[in-house]
Design a protein around this motif. Structure first.
Motif, PDB file in Angstrom:
ATOM      1  N   LEU A 132       0.816  -1.216   0.000  1.00  0.00           N
ATOM      2  CA  LEU A 132       0.000   0.000   0.000  1.00  0.00           C
ATOM      3  C   LEU A 132       0.852   1.270   0.000  1.00  0.00           C
ATOM      4  O   LEU A 132       0.386   2.325  -0.432  1.00  0.00           O
ATOM      5  CB  LEU A 132      -0.955   0.010   1.199  1.00  0.00           C
ATOM      6  CG  LEU A 132      -2.092  -0.994   1.148  1.00  0.00           C
ATOM      7  CD1 LEU A 132      -2.910  -0.937   2.432  1.00  0.00           C
ATOM      8  CD2 LEU A 132      -2.988  -0.776  -0.061  1.00  0.00           C
ATOM      9  N   TRP A 133       2.090   1.172   0.455  1.00  0.00           N
ATOM     10  CA  TRP A 133       2.977   2.336   0.424  1.00  0.00           C
ATOM     11  C   TRP A 133       3.484   2.620  -0.984  1.00  0.00           C
ATOM     12  O   TRP A 133       3.802   3.769  -1.307  1.00  0.00           O
ATOM     13  CB  TRP A 133       4.171   2.141   1.353  1.00  0.00           C
ATOM     14  CG  TRP A 133       3.834   2.389   2.788  1.00  0.00           C
ATOM     15  CD1 TRP A 133       3.810   1.468   3.788  1.00  0.00           C
ATOM     16  CD2 TRP A 133       3.460   3.633   3.388  1.00  0.00           C
ATOM     17  NE1 TRP A 133       3.428   2.069   4.963  1.00  0.00           N
ATOM     18  CE2 TRP A 133       3.206   3.387   4.751  1.00  0.00           C
ATOM     19  CE3 TRP A 133       3.300   4.931   2.903  1.00  0.00           C
ATOM     20  CZ2 TRP A 133       2.824   4.388   5.643  1.00  0.00           C
ATOM     21  CZ3 TRP A 133       2.910   5.920   3.797  1.00  0.00           C
ATOM     22  CH2 TRP A 133       2.679   5.648   5.143  1.00  0.00           C
TER      23      TRP A 133
ATOM     24  N   LEU B 263      -2.175   6.220  -0.365  1.00  0.00           N
ATOM     25  CA  LEU B 263      -3.236   5.806   0.543  1.00  0.00           C
ATOM     26  C   LEU B 263      -2.718   5.946   1.972  1.00  0.00           C
ATOM     27  O   LEU B 263      -1.891   5.151   2.415  1.00  0.00           O
ATOM     28  CB  LEU B 263      -3.646   4.363   0.261  1.00  0.00           C
ATOM     29  CG  LEU B 263      -4.790   3.840   1.111  1.00  0.00           C
ATOM     30  CD1 LEU B 263      -6.091   4.564   0.766  1.00  0.00           C
ATOM     31  CD2 LEU B 263      -4.963   2.362   0.904  1.00  0.00           C
ATOM     32  N   PRO B 264      -3.160   6.970   2.695  1.00  0.00           N
ATOM     33  CA  PRO B 264      -2.665   7.161   4.061  1.00  0.00           C
ATOM     34  C   PRO B 264      -3.133   6.031   4.970  1.00  0.00           C
ATOM     35  O   PRO B 264      -4.319   5.721   5.018  1.00  0.00           O
ATOM     36  CB  PRO B 264      -3.271   8.505   4.476  1.00  0.00           C
ATOM     37  CG  PRO B 264      -4.470   8.674   3.610  1.00  0.00           C
ATOM     38  CD  PRO B 264      -4.172   7.944   2.323  1.00  0.00           C
ATOM     39  N   HIS B 265      -2.188   5.406   5.667  1.00  0.00           N
ATOM     40  CA  HIS B 265      -2.522   4.273   6.520  1.00  0.00           C
ATOM     41  C   HIS B 265      -1.391   4.015   7.502  1.00  0.00           C
ATOM     42  O   HIS B 265      -0.314   4.594   7.396  1.00  0.00           O
ATOM     43  CB  HIS B 265      -2.769   3.023   5.672  1.00  0.00           C
ATOM     44  CG  HIS B 265      -1.532   2.474   5.047  1.00  0.00           C
ATOM     45  ND1 HIS B 265      -0.969   3.028   3.926  1.00  0.00           N
ATOM     46  CD2 HIS B 265      -0.741   1.440   5.402  1.00  0.00           C
ATOM     47  CE1 HIS B 265       0.121   2.360   3.606  1.00  0.00           C
ATOM     48  NE2 HIS B 265       0.288   1.379   4.494  1.00  0.00           N
ATOM     49  N   GLY B 266      -1.669   3.151   8.456  1.00  0.00           N
ATOM     50  CA  GLY B 266      -0.648   2.734   9.402  1.00  0.00           C
ATOM     51  C   GLY B 266      -0.991   1.380   9.995  1.00  0.00           C
ATOM     52  O   GLY B 266      -2.121   0.916   9.907  1.00  0.00           O
ATOM     53  N   MET B 267       0.023   0.744  10.576  1.00  0.00           N
ATOM     54  CA  MET B 267      -0.154  -0.538  11.258  1.00  0.00           C
ATOM     55  C   MET B 267      -0.512  -0.281  12.717  1.00  0.00           C
ATOM     56  O   MET B 267       0.035   0.646  13.328  1.00  0.00           O
ATOM     57  CB  MET B 267       1.127  -1.361  11.191  1.00  0.00           C
ATOM     58  CG  MET B 267       1.465  -1.889   9.807  1.00  0.00           C
ATOM     59  SD  MET B 267       0.325  -3.143   9.220  1.00  0.00           S
ATOM     60  CE  MET B 267       0.710  -4.500  10.320  1.00  0.00           C
TER      61      MET B 267
ATOM     62  N   GLN C 267      -5.167   7.399  12.405  1.00  0.00           N
ATOM     63  CA  GLN C 267      -4.960   6.793  11.091  1.00  0.00           C
ATOM     64  C   GLN C 267      -6.251   6.748  10.282  1.00  0.00           C
ATOM     65  O   GLN C 267      -7.260   6.233  10.755  1.00  0.00           O
ATOM     66  CB  GLN C 267      -4.407   5.370  11.238  1.00  0.00           C
ATOM     67  CG  GLN C 267      -3.042   5.287  11.843  1.00  0.00           C
ATOM     68  CD  GLN C 267      -1.973   5.944  10.986  1.00  0.00           C
ATOM     69  OE1 GLN C 267      -2.145   6.166   9.801  1.00  0.00           O
ATOM     70  NE2 GLN C 267      -0.850   6.263  11.611  1.00  0.00           N
ATOM     71  N   PRO C 268      -6.232   7.255   9.048  1.00  0.00           N
ATOM     72  CA  PRO C 268      -7.410   7.121   8.180  1.00  0.00           C
ATOM     73  C   PRO C 268      -7.715   5.658   7.883  1.00  0.00           C
ATOM     74  O   PRO C 268      -8.872   5.263   7.823  1.00  0.00           O
ATOM     75  CB  PRO C 268      -7.012   7.865   6.905  1.00  0.00           C
ATOM     76  CG  PRO C 268      -5.890   8.761   7.313  1.00  0.00           C
ATOM     77  CD  PRO C 268      -5.173   8.060   8.429  1.00  0.00           C
ATOM     78  N   VAL C 269      -6.662   4.855   7.688  1.00  0.00           N
ATOM     79  CA  VAL C 269      -6.789   3.417   7.494  1.00  0.00           C
ATOM     80  C   VAL C 269      -5.824   2.755   8.458  1.00  0.00           C
ATOM     81  O   VAL C 269      -4.629   3.051   8.446  1.00  0.00           O
ATOM     82  CB  VAL C 269      -6.463   2.983   6.041  1.00  0.00           C
ATOM     83  CG1 VAL C 269      -6.521   1.470   5.905  1.00  0.00           C
ATOM     84  CG2 VAL C 269      -7.403   3.655   5.047  1.00  0.00           C
TER      85      VAL C 269
END
Length: 151
Positions: free
Chosen positions: A49-50, A58-62, A71-73
């Motif tokens: 996804l990065w 796509l802004p996201h994090g674990m 986190q948006p996702v």
């Protein structure tokens, strides 16, 4: 009460489906929890996804970071810590208690070629429909996504 959409993956990969659904959810102003059952698979998805697709981000994090709530996702194994309005369930992950009622969307993606995943998805469908939730079943057998059932 949310809508539960079942996606039987026969040609697409989970990350391809995620790259389709997640931007749409973010465009609606929803935060998303992407829940799996395999940490290594989530780590691989995080990496993809990065870098894909190249033309967008796509802004996201674990889960487990300092900013989970922002986190948006959020990708993880546990509950939605980011005030999510949608959840994408992969690898046999189940909705948590009360989650369907509190989400705008619940997406259940499963490998249509894996008999165990197919059976588990059928059982999930029966439980969700029996609880009175709206559900749709989508298949890509024809080469594109088409709704095959709705309850």
């Amino acid at each position: 009460m949310g809508l539960v959409l079942f996606y039987q993956l026969t040609a697409s990969t989970p990350d391809a489906l995620a790259r389709t659904l997640l931007p749409r959810a973010l465009a609606q102003g929803w935060r998303v929890m992407l829940r799996g059952t395999d940490k290594a698979a989530l780590d691989r998805l995080d990496g993809r996804l990065w870098i894909e697709p190249e033309e967008s981000f796509l802004p996201h994090g674990m889960e487990g970071g300092l900013h989970d709530a922002d986190q948006p996702v959020l990708l993880g194994l546990g509950p939605a810590l980011n005030a999510a309005k949608a959840v994408l369930l992969l690898d046999g992950a189940e909705p948590l208690e009360g989650e369907v009622e509190n989400m705008e969307r619940v997406w259940v993606a499963f490998d249509g070629a894996n008999p165990d995943r197919l059976q588990a998805a059928r059982e999930q469908w029966k439980r969700i429909v029996a609880q009175g939730h709206k559900a749709q079943y989508w298949s890509e057998e024809s080469g594109r996504w088409a709704m095959k059932a709705e309850r």
